[in-house]
Design an enzyme around this catalytic site. Structure first.
Site, PDB file in Angstrom:
ATOM      1  CB  SER A  40      -1.011  -0.046   1.213  1.00 24.30           C
ATOM      2  OG  SER A  40      -1.945   1.021   1.071  1.00 24.30           O
ATOM      3  CG  ASP A 188      -4.145  -1.797   0.320  1.00 22.33           C
ATOM      4  OD1 ASP A 188      -3.375  -2.344   0.982  1.00 22.33           O
ATOM      5  OD2 ASP A 188      -4.325  -0.504   0.579  1.00 22.33           O
TER       6      ASP A 188
END
Length: 318
Positions: A40, A188
Site C-alpha cells: 500500500s 490493496d
C-alpha cells in the site's frame, strides 16, 4: 562509512510521511538502502527509494502533495452520496486511482527508473504486494506477473503501486485477465499482508546486512473524532471499515526477532486535549499533522538506533 540495510514498509495510507521521517534519520546516521519492499502506502515509499530518491527528496515531494487528488472522481461522484453509491455499484469502488498512478510514474521517470527491470539493473530488489480477490491470494510483484502473461522485467512499477494502494471499497479495484482469460479483481496488498517483512528475510539464513521494518503503532485514546460519533454517513462508515481492517493486519503475525528490528512510528499527533490519531484514509490531513507524523517517524528511528545491534540480533535469532 555507509552501512547497508534492507527495508520493508507497512501500509498506512496518508501516514506515509511518517516512514519518510524515519528514513531521513537513518540516512543521517549513515545507513543506505539496498533491497526494498512494501504494501500500500509502503509500496510508494519502497518504490521511490528503489529509484534513487533520498529521504530529503521524498519529504519535499510529500510536503507539497495534495492528498485529496488521490481521490479520483468519476462523473457520478460529483453528485453527493447518491453518486458515490452509484460509483460503488458500477465500479466496486467510490474513487479511482488514475492521478496516483500518473504521479508515481512521473516521479519514477525523473530518476530514469520506470520498470522492475530498471531496478534490477541498479543492483536492488523491489517487492510490492497486492491482493487478488478472485483467487483469494496474496500477489507479490514482480514475481507473480508471469501468471498474467506479463514479462516481470518489462512491467512498469507505477501500475503495480496503484494496485497495492487500492483500498477495497474506497478505491476501484484493478481488473486483470490471466493466461486463461479469467478476470481478476486486484486490490490493496495490505488486505492480506500489510507488513511483509518476510519478503526480504525468510528467517532461515543470515544476511550480510539487516532488514529493518517500518511500522505504524496506534495508542489507545478516547474517541473524539467525528467518525466515532453515532450515525456516520456512508463514506465515513466505509472509512471506518477499511482503516480498522488495515490497521489490524499482521499485528499478530510477527516472526521471532521482527519486533526488535521494527521502527515503530506513532500515529498520534497533537498535544494535550488536541491529541488525536491519524487514520490511513484521512486524505484531508493538515500540513501541521503531516509535519507531526514526520517528526514521529524521525523520533522512532532515533529511539531504534540507540538500541539496535546487528551482531547481537543475529546471535539471538539466527
Amino acid at each position: 562509512m555507509a552501512k547497508k540495510c534492507n527495508a520493508v514498509f507497512e501500509g498506512g495510507g496518508v501516514r506515509g510521511i511518517g516512514h519518510v521521517g524515519a528514513v531521513c534519520r537513518l540516512e543521517q546516521a549513515g545507513w543506505q538502502f539496498a533491497d526494498l519492499a512494501g504494501s500500500s502506502a509502503g509500496a510508494i515509499i519502497a518504490a521511490l527509494l528503489s529509484a534513487g530518491y533520498t529521504g530529503k527528496e521524498l519529504k519535499k515531494e510529500l510536503e507539497t502533495l495534495e492528498y485529496m487528488k488521490f481521490k479520483g472522481m468519476d462523473l457520478p461522484d460529483h453528485f453527493g452520496m447518491i453518486g458515490k453509491s452509484v460509483s460503488l455499484f458500477l465500479s466496486l469502488g467510490v474513487y479511482n486511482t488514475d492521478y496516483l498512478e500518473d504521479w508515481m510514474d512521473e516521479l519514477l521517470t525523473r530518476k530514469g527508473i520506470r520498470k522492475f527491470g530498471d531496478v534490477k539493473k541498479s543492483g536492488r530488489k523491489l517487492k510490492i504486494t497486492a491482493s487478488d480477490l478472485t483467487e483469494k491470494r496474496l500477489l507479490v510483484f514482480p514475481d507473480d506477473l508471469g501468471d498474467f502473461a506479463f514479462d516481470p522485467d518489462e512491467f512498469c512499477i507505477a501500475p503495480a503501486v496503484r494496485m497495492s494502494v487500492s483500498i477495497p471499497v474506497f478505491f476501484e479495484p484493478v481488473r486483470w485477465k490471466d493466461r486463461q482469460g479469467e478476470e481478476h479483481l486486484i486490490v490493496d496488498g495490505g488486505l492480506l499482508s500489510n507488513y511483509p517483512v518476510w519478503l526480504l528475510d525468510d528467517g532461515k539464513k543470515v544476511s550480510a546486512h539487516p532488514t529493518f521494518g517500518f511500522k505504524f503503532i496506534d495508542e489507545k485514546e478516547p474517541c473524539k473524532s467525528k467518525n466515532c460519533q453515532a450515525g456516520p454517513n456512508l463514506v465515513d462508515y466505509l472509512k471506518l471499515i477499511v482503516s480498522t481492517s488495515l490497521d489490524a493486519i499482521d499485528h499478530a503475525h510477527l516472526s521471532k526477532g521482527d519486533y526488535e528490528r521494527t521502527i515503530r512510528i506513532s500515529t498520534m499527533v497533537g498535544r494535550g486535549e488536541q491529541r488525536h490519531k491519524i487514520s490511513a484514509t484521512d486524505f484531508d490531513i493538515s500540513s501541521e499533522d503531516s509535519r507531526a507524523l514526520f517528526e514521529n517517524g524521525w523520533n522512532a528511528a532515533e529511539r531504534f538506533l540507540t538500541a539496535w545491534n546487528f551482531e547481537s540480533w543475529k546471535r539471538k535469532y539466527r
